[in-house]
Design an enzyme around this catalytic site. Sequence first.
Site, PDB file in Angstrom:
ATOM      1  N   THR A 186      95.003  40.258 -39.530  1.00 54.58           N
ATOM      2  CA  THR A 186      93.883  40.560 -38.642  1.00 54.58           C
ATOM      3  C   THR A 186      94.413  40.550 -37.210  1.00 54.58           C
ATOM      4  O   THR A 186      95.468  39.974 -36.952  1.00 54.58           O
ATOM      5  CB  THR A 186      92.778  39.498 -38.763  1.00 54.58           C
ATOM      6  OG1 THR A 186      93.353  38.239 -38.387  1.00 54.58           O
ATOM      7  CG2 THR A 186      92.247  39.396 -40.177  1.00 54.58           C
ATOM      8  N   LYS A 440      72.442  35.126 -26.839  1.00 54.99           N
ATOM      9  CA  LYS A 440      71.326  34.198 -27.041  1.00 54.99           C
ATOM     10  C   LYS A 440      70.637  33.978 -25.714  1.00 54.99           C
ATOM     11  O   LYS A 440      71.215  33.433 -24.782  1.00 54.99           O
ATOM     12  CB  LYS A 440      71.838  32.872 -27.594  1.00 54.99           C
ATOM     13  CG  LYS A 440      72.520  33.045 -28.929  1.00 54.99           C
ATOM     14  CD  LYS A 440      72.912  31.705 -29.525  1.00 54.99           C
ATOM     15  CE  LYS A 440      73.751  31.927 -30.769  1.00 54.99           C
ATOM     16  NZ  LYS A 440      75.194  31.885 -30.523  1.00 54.99           N
TER      17      LYS A 440
END
Length: 540
Positions: A186, A440
Amino acid sequence: MIPGLMQDVPLLTTNILTHAEVAHGRVEIVSRTVEGRVHRYDYAGLARRTRQLARALQGLGVKSGDRLATLAWNTHRHLELFYGVPGLGAVLNTVNPRLFDDQIVYVLEHAESTVLFYDRTFAPLVERLAHRFTTVKTFVLMSDAEQHDAGAVGALNYETLIGGESGEAFDWPSFDENAGAFLCYTSGTTGDPKGVLYSHRAVVLHGMAAGLSSAFGLTAFDVVMPCSSLYHATAWGLPFIAPINGCKIVLPAEKMDGASLQELILGEGVTFTGGVPTIWTMYLDWLDQNGQGVGDLKRVIIGGSAVPRAMAETFKRRHGVQVLQIWGMTETCPLGVVATPTPSVTALGEDQVDEIIWTRQGRLQFGIELKVVDDEGNECPRDGETSGALMVRGPWTVKRYFRKDADVTDADGWFDTGDIATLDEHGFMRITDRAKDVIKTGGEWISSIDLENIAVACPGVKIAAVVGIPHPKWEERPLLVIETHEGRTVTKEDVLGFLQGKIVKWWTPDDVVFAPVPLTATGKIDKKTLRKAWNEHLMG
Ligand code: ADP
């Protein structure tokens, strides 16, 4: 239990090569080379040169289980390594050359690769880092023999290496289908890159499934050009999916600019291609500026990041090309879902089909299960509304990272993707964010992907990136960072005006700034860097 009485034939990648040679031997493989030539042969030629390579590798002392690395583009030589190395039971470690130096060293050392094949482009990189590679014993430059340069590392030449070997019948070893074949890391945007070791079984099953009509729907009439990198999760499996289905292959080397792609698309009759959104932004822009069409191109698979709706729309309306969005990750070989229509969606009418196909990442495919769970781990309803952590399970999903002690699946075998998603009653999945990118704000969530998708359609905008940055009152608020197309002037008012009415008011970014948008080694918006750069922007 009573044992089945069918043949126990392991699923190995060499079976794909052998099939392609026997069933589609005359089907062409066209490759640009890094030297700027166009190389042409066919599946029979690929099989022949792969046998030469296998013998050469044995001559170098390569054994089953060894790791051999590449730093290479999408070329026929890289394709030969895709079959030759795993065919011997060794593992091909495809290194992403866009990683930072330290990460490249980390990957090669962690994989303990003993041979490094590299394209001329990466000669300076290899020479710069060679003294830090403690396990690499042999360097091989993948170039024409006439243009060989052994450099400071004393590289062998790929053509000379295989040129002395016979391409006649070779006894490919048979072994357990669970043996490792490809070692893909990755990109490590957080922490060190993690190694995902694909087994032969995973690669073959994934390759068989991806060609199905619910997914890529390939036939022997297709001409497939992978523009996703061979070093990034095996170019989405296309080097296996194409030969399974008898498709002609076109390999663009490193040349992914609009003009170079167009030359191959028109010249070779490409019908099917795929890559990350940034490539298609450039290609569509080039077509626009040069007033050209797309020839025989029918379908483009796009994934790695969310497909901007405007991109899918332009492909369809202006060029009659169907965009198939895909979602996946290195940990899933990489294909998870593909956005193809179903009767239940088609019944909703064309506008609805487009809406669903273009705004969902794709639908469930046999072989990879998906579920979405809440913070307590309870499964969320498949209502297209409730979002949660996306979990996956199946024979081509990671169980444990390479050289780690613990599995990364839960007790029932589910792997947490790190993505936040919804699932709906039609079996479609929609990513709203990566868990770490969710914004958020005052106890509510804003989907950065949805905002970006809308903003990127604003005229003149090339890349739209939304990040949540600290806000004195709301915890976090969205900041929109815009990179414009060259020579275009776009103002904050233009962008905010464009967003008005398309998003709920509280999603409106607190500011719009204009700057180059950094991308990661796998072509995604580098949000970590952006957040760091703009961290104080709203703190007054
Ligand atoms: P990296 O090393 O950059 O993480 P991966 O290819 O493994 O490379 O990245 C996988 C991630 O990319 C997924 O978990 C998801 O967040 C994102 N991704 C892939 N395809 C899509 C898509 N179609 N839409 C939105 N995000 C996507």
